[in-house]
Motif scaffolding. Sequence first.
Motif, PDB file in Angstrom:
ATOM      1  N   ILE A   1       0.883  -1.159   0.000  1.00  0.00           N
ATOM      2  CA  ILE A   1       0.000   0.000   0.000  1.00  0.00           C
ATOM      3  C   ILE A   1       0.922   1.210   0.000  1.00  0.00           C
ATOM      4  CG2 ILE A   1      -1.745   1.338   1.217  1.00  0.00           C
ATOM      5  CD1 ILE A   1      -2.558  -1.185   2.693  1.00  0.00           C
ATOM      6  N   SER A   2       0.766   2.071  -0.996  1.00  0.00           N
ATOM      7  CA  SER A   2       1.616   3.269  -1.055  1.00  0.00           C
ATOM      8  C   SER A   2       1.152   4.290  -0.018  1.00  0.00           C
ATOM      9  CB  SER A   2       1.556   3.891  -2.450  1.00  0.00           C
ATOM     10  OG  SER A   2       0.298   4.516  -2.657  1.00  0.00           O
ATOM     11  N   GLU A   3       1.959   5.289   0.210  1.00  0.00           N
ATOM     12  CA  GLU A   3       1.587   6.378   1.117  1.00  0.00           C
ATOM     13  C   GLU A   3       0.317   7.080   0.649  1.00  0.00           C
ATOM     14  OE1 GLU A   3       2.697   7.409   4.124  1.00  0.00           O
ATOM     15  OE2 GLU A   3       3.874   5.570   4.072  1.00  0.00           O
ATOM     16  N   GLN A   4       0.037   7.046  -0.661  1.00  0.00           N
ATOM     17  CA  GLN A   4      -1.168   7.657  -1.221  1.00  0.00           C
ATOM     18  C   GLN A   4      -2.391   6.744  -1.091  1.00  0.00           C
ATOM     19  OE1 GLN A   4       1.778   7.320  -3.111  1.00  0.00           O
ATOM     20  NE2 GLN A   4       2.448   9.322  -2.362  1.00  0.00           N
ATOM     21  N   GLY A   5      -2.189   5.489  -0.651  1.00  0.00           N
ATOM     22  CA  GLY A   5      -3.294   4.563  -0.468  1.00  0.00           C
ATOM     23  C   GLY A   5      -3.556   3.645  -1.640  1.00  0.00           C
ATOM     24  N   ASN A   6      -2.672   3.628  -2.632  1.00  0.00           N
ATOM     25  CA  ASN A   6      -2.823   2.731  -3.778  1.00  0.00           C
ATOM     26  C   ASN A   6      -2.375   1.321  -3.403  1.00  0.00           C
ATOM     27  OD1 ASN A   6      -3.611   4.908  -5.502  1.00  0.00           O
ATOM     28  ND2 ASN A   6      -1.459   5.472  -5.641  1.00  0.00           N
ATOM     29  N   ILE A   7      -3.172   0.330  -3.755  1.00  0.00           N
ATOM     30  CA  ILE A   7      -2.872  -1.064  -3.445  1.00  0.00           C
ATOM     31  C   ILE A   7      -2.345  -1.743  -4.709  1.00  0.00           C
ATOM     32  CG2 ILE A   7      -3.867  -3.291  -2.794  1.00  0.00           C
ATOM     33  CD1 ILE A   7      -5.893  -1.712  -1.086  1.00  0.00           C
ATOM     34  N   ALA A   8      -1.216  -2.445  -4.581  1.00  0.00           N
ATOM     35  CA  ALA A   8      -0.621  -3.192  -5.696  1.00  0.00           C
ATOM     36  C   ALA A   8      -0.349  -4.610  -5.203  1.00  0.00           C
ATOM     37  CB  ALA A   8       0.673  -2.532  -6.160  1.00  0.00           C
ATOM     38  N   LEU A   9      -0.911  -5.602  -5.911  1.00  0.00           N
ATOM     39  CA  LEU A   9      -0.777  -7.003  -5.527  1.00  0.00           C
ATOM     40  C   LEU A   9      -0.264  -7.829  -6.693  1.00  0.00           C
ATOM     41  CD1 LEU A   9      -4.310  -7.300  -3.921  1.00  0.00           C
ATOM     42  CD2 LEU A   9      -2.147  -7.359  -2.654  1.00  0.00           C
TER      43      LEU A   9
ATOM     44  N   VAL B   1      -0.596 -23.002 -15.277  1.00  0.00           N
ATOM     45  CA  VAL B   1      -1.075 -23.265 -16.633  1.00  0.00           C
ATOM     46  C   VAL B   1      -0.568 -24.671 -16.969  1.00  0.00           C
ATOM     47  CG1 VAL B   1      -0.984 -22.574 -19.052  1.00  0.00           C
ATOM     48  CG2 VAL B   1      -0.981 -20.819 -17.261  1.00  0.00           C
ATOM     49  N   PRO B   2      -1.484 -25.621 -17.203  1.00  0.00           N
ATOM     50  CA  PRO B   2      -1.041 -27.009 -17.447  1.00  0.00           C
ATOM     51  C   PRO B   2       0.014 -27.098 -18.559  1.00  0.00           C
ATOM     52  CG  PRO B   2      -3.432 -26.913 -17.243  1.00  0.00           C
ATOM     53  CD  PRO B   2      -2.936 -25.489 -17.273  1.00  0.00           C
ATOM     54  N   ASP B   3       1.039 -27.882 -18.301  1.00  0.00           N
ATOM     55  CA  ASP B   3       2.125 -28.142 -19.256  1.00  0.00           C
ATOM     56  C   ASP B   3       2.887 -26.884 -19.666  1.00  0.00           C
ATOM     57  OD1 ASP B   3       1.463 -30.886 -19.273  1.00  0.00           O
ATOM     58  OD2 ASP B   3      -0.083 -30.513 -20.798  1.00  0.00           O
ATOM     59  N   ASN B   4       2.837 -25.836 -18.841  1.00  0.00           N
ATOM     60  CA  ASN B   4       3.559 -24.584 -19.095  1.00  0.00           C
ATOM     61  C   ASN B   4       4.046 -24.021 -17.768  1.00  0.00           C
ATOM     62  OD1 ASN B   4       3.177 -23.754 -22.058  1.00  0.00           O
ATOM     63  ND2 ASN B   4       1.117 -24.383 -21.453  1.00  0.00           N
ATOM     64  N   PRO B   5       4.991 -23.077 -17.830  1.00  0.00           N
ATOM     65  CA  PRO B   5       5.393 -22.395 -16.587  1.00  0.00           C
ATOM     66  C   PRO B   5       4.215 -21.585 -16.030  1.00  0.00           C
ATOM     67  CG  PRO B   5       6.965 -21.968 -18.366  1.00  0.00           C
ATOM     68  CD  PRO B   5       5.774 -22.651 -18.982  1.00  0.00           C
ATOM     69  N   ASP B   6       4.256 -21.310 -14.734  1.00  0.00           N
ATOM     70  CA  ASP B   6       3.226 -20.481 -14.109  1.00  0.00           C
ATOM     71  C   ASP B   6       3.187 -19.098 -14.751  1.00  0.00           C
ATOM     72  OD1 ASP B   6       2.754 -22.580 -12.426  1.00  0.00           O
ATOM     73  OD2 ASP B   6       3.508 -21.582 -10.620  1.00  0.00           O
ATOM     74  N   TRP B   7       1.997 -18.514 -14.779  1.00  0.00           N
ATOM     75  CA  TRP B   7       1.795 -17.144 -15.230  1.00  0.00           C
ATOM     76  C   TRP B   7       1.599 -16.269 -14.005  1.00  0.00           C
ATOM     77  CZ3 TRP B   7       0.240 -14.885 -20.215  1.00  0.00           C
ATOM     78  CH2 TRP B   7       0.614 -15.688 -21.297  1.00  0.00           C
ATOM     79  N   GLY B   8       1.945 -15.012 -14.142  1.00  0.00           N
ATOM     80  CA  GLY B   8       1.754 -14.050 -13.069  1.00  0.00           C
ATOM     81  C   GLY B   8       0.443 -13.293 -13.229  1.00  0.00           C
ATOM     82  N   TRP B   9       0.032 -12.663 -12.156  1.00  0.00           N
ATOM     83  CA  TRP B   9      -1.202 -11.885 -12.124  1.00  0.00           C
ATOM     84  C   TRP B   9      -0.937 -10.654 -11.268  1.00  0.00           C
ATOM     85  CZ3 TRP B   9      -5.401 -12.526 -14.993  1.00  0.00           C
ATOM     86  CH2 TRP B   9      -6.582 -11.888 -14.633  1.00  0.00           C
ATOM     87  N   ARG B  10      -1.400  -9.504 -11.729  1.00  0.00           N
ATOM     88  CA  ARG B  10      -1.230  -8.267 -10.965  1.00  0.00           C
ATOM     89  C   ARG B  10      -2.580  -7.603 -10.813  1.00  0.00           C
ATOM     90  NH1 ARG B  10       0.479  -2.844 -12.201  1.00  0.00           N
ATOM     91  NH2 ARG B  10       0.810  -3.400 -14.379  1.00  0.00           N
ATOM     92  N   ILE B  11      -2.875  -7.162  -9.592  1.00  0.00           N
ATOM     93  CA  ILE B  11      -4.110  -6.439  -9.289  1.00  0.00           C
ATOM     94  C   ILE B  11      -3.726  -5.064  -8.759  1.00  0.00           C
ATOM     95  CG2 ILE B  11      -6.208  -6.372  -7.878  1.00  0.00           C
ATOM     96  CD1 ILE B  11      -5.988  -9.454  -7.661  1.00  0.00           C
ATOM     97  N   GLU B  12      -4.253  -4.027  -9.382  1.00  0.00           N
ATOM     98  CA  GLU B  12      -4.036  -2.649  -8.944  1.00  0.00           C
ATOM     99  C   GLU B  12      -5.374  -2.085  -8.473  1.00  0.00           C
ATOM    100  OE1 GLU B  12      -1.108  -0.903  -8.948  1.00  0.00           O
ATOM    101  OE2 GLU B  12       0.027  -2.584  -9.799  1.00  0.00           O
ATOM    102  N   ILE B  13      -5.389  -1.521  -7.280  1.00  0.00           N
ATOM    103  CA  ILE B  13      -6.587  -0.874  -6.751  1.00  0.00           C
ATOM    104  C   ILE B  13      -6.175   0.533  -6.326  1.00  0.00           C
ATOM    105  CG2 ILE B  13      -8.501  -0.989  -5.119  1.00  0.00           C
ATOM    106  CD1 ILE B  13      -7.845  -4.016  -4.789  1.00  0.00           C
ATOM    107  N   PRO B  14      -6.366   1.528  -7.213  1.00  0.00           N
ATOM    108  CA  PRO B  14      -6.014   2.900  -6.837  1.00  0.00           C
ATOM    109  C   PRO B  14      -6.871   3.361  -5.658  1.00  0.00           C
ATOM    110  CG  PRO B  14      -6.420   2.714  -9.207  1.00  0.00           C
ATOM    111  CD  PRO B  14      -6.870   1.429  -8.574  1.00  0.00           C
ATOM    112  N   TYR B  15      -6.323   4.259  -4.868  1.00  0.00           N
ATOM    113  CA  TYR B  15      -7.053   4.813  -3.737  1.00  0.00           C
ATOM    114  C   TYR B  15      -8.360   5.412  -4.241  1.00  0.00           C
ATOM    115  CZ  TYR B  15      -7.833   7.393   0.611  1.00  0.00           C
ATOM    116  OH  TYR B  15      -8.357   7.880   1.781  1.00  0.00           O
TER     117      TYR B  15
END
Length: 154
Positions: free
Chosen positions: A96-104, A110-124
Amino acid sequence: MEIMDLSSKFIGQWEGTYRLILSWLPDPDFISVSNMTVKSIADDKFLVLSYDWQHEGVSQDGLILIGNISKQAGITASWVDSWGMSGKIMNCYGTISEQGNIALTGSYEVPDNPDWGWRIEIPYPTDNALQIVMYNISPEGEESLAGDANYTRI
């Protein structure tokens, strides 16, 4: 910043739109009405964002549980969604930034492949507007917009 410092801006009933983006399709955007309820639990140490939406006429729903250690910017979250999670919980970590923005960030298998990433942004949020933005991250680190939700307080 702490979750409890943010709760007054988040808590309540929200309505808006949910956009699922399936970038591999010729018409990638699937937009539906969405409702979200946000509440705090466990002595204001966690926020629960519970939402619904539709894909091709089928009702979907999801939940994001977010918490952090007092007076630290680091946060943890668990995300589930009926459309994309196959019954698994995605554990996410972020700040959580000082401004209140959340970044996850998290990852999924993924079957038969490397894992994929996921990003969730929730602005203040403002008094009347809340947004959630989600990104797919390929194993090579390339990001693409996977969806977003834009809400107004009701």
